[in-house]
Design a protein around this motif. Structure first.
Motif: not given
Length: 226
Positions: A78-82
């Motif tokens: 899972l990835t998110t953000g800048r």
């Protein structure tokens, strides 16, 4: 050194300054609520978020609180953000011996891409059909770093390392019959390889291999970042 104490974790918000990448969340053994709390700290600090070994059930819980999540069900990443900056120099090749190794291969690829690395992959080129690997010999010569993933007796990285001048990071997987001992036989085989320029991670540790490759390639990009 800076960290945010949220009782269940002390989130390292200085790691991006020391290592070039933010703290990574290892999700196995953590509850979905705990993962949510750590993600929130990282997002509040405008950091790039990577969580490994995130089950579908935990991902479903997290979607109630975060709208911009990117999830790979096959790799449980899972990835998110800048986003991290693209590393323009350096080519990473991820190769695996068989289809049974794909979960670890996709974990490796997803982590490397999160780090901003250009990744190529070649699957199902195990040494049981050596002609398949040899047909990609010229292609593999283009790599600056190679991650070779295999189960069973783990011979793929040894053969790859004998064909190229790039460093090879070997990842033993837990794929194999009884005497494979859930990857211990594979790991010991890789550790005792006669090929030069090869290092070995722990069993099923695609994340560790990708991170090591990422640090190597980040060094190649220092002049671009200065």
């Amino acid at each position: 050194m800076k960290f945010v104490d949220i009782d269940i974790a002390k989130v390292d918000i200085d790691r991006v300054n020391r290592k070039g990448f933010s703290e990574v969340i290892y999700s196995s053994g953590k509850t979905a609520k705990q993962i949510k709390q750590i993600i929130q700290v990282l997002l509040d600090k405008d950091e790039s978020v990577l969580a490994t070994r995130v089950s579908q059930e935990k991902y479903n819980y997290l979607t109630q609180y975060f709208t911009d999540l990117h999830y790979d069900v096959h790799a449980e990443i899972l990835t998110t953000g800048r986003p991290n900056p693209e590393l323009k120099k350096g080519a990473l090749y991820v190769v695996c011996a068989g289809t049974s190794d794909l979960k670890i291969a996709w974990e490796t690829i997803d982590v490397a891409k999160w780090m901003g690395i250009h990744v190529e992959h070649i699957f199902d080129i195990g040494v049981a059909g050596l002609h398949r690997l040899l047909s990609y010999q010229d292609e593999l010569q283009k790599a600056d770093v190679i991650i070779a993933i295999a189960g069973m007796e783990g011979s793929l990285p040894t053969v790859v390392a004998g064909l190229v001048d790039a460093p090879v990071i070997a990842v033993p997987t837990s794929i194999g019959y009884g005497a494979n001992l859930q990857g211990i036989t594979t790991m010991l085989s890789m550790l005792t390889s006669c090929s030069s320029g090869m290092t070995v991670t722990n069993i099923d540790n695609g994340f560790g291999a990708a991170y090591q490759a990422g640090l190597m390639i980040k060094r190649m990009n220092r002049s671009d970042q200065s």
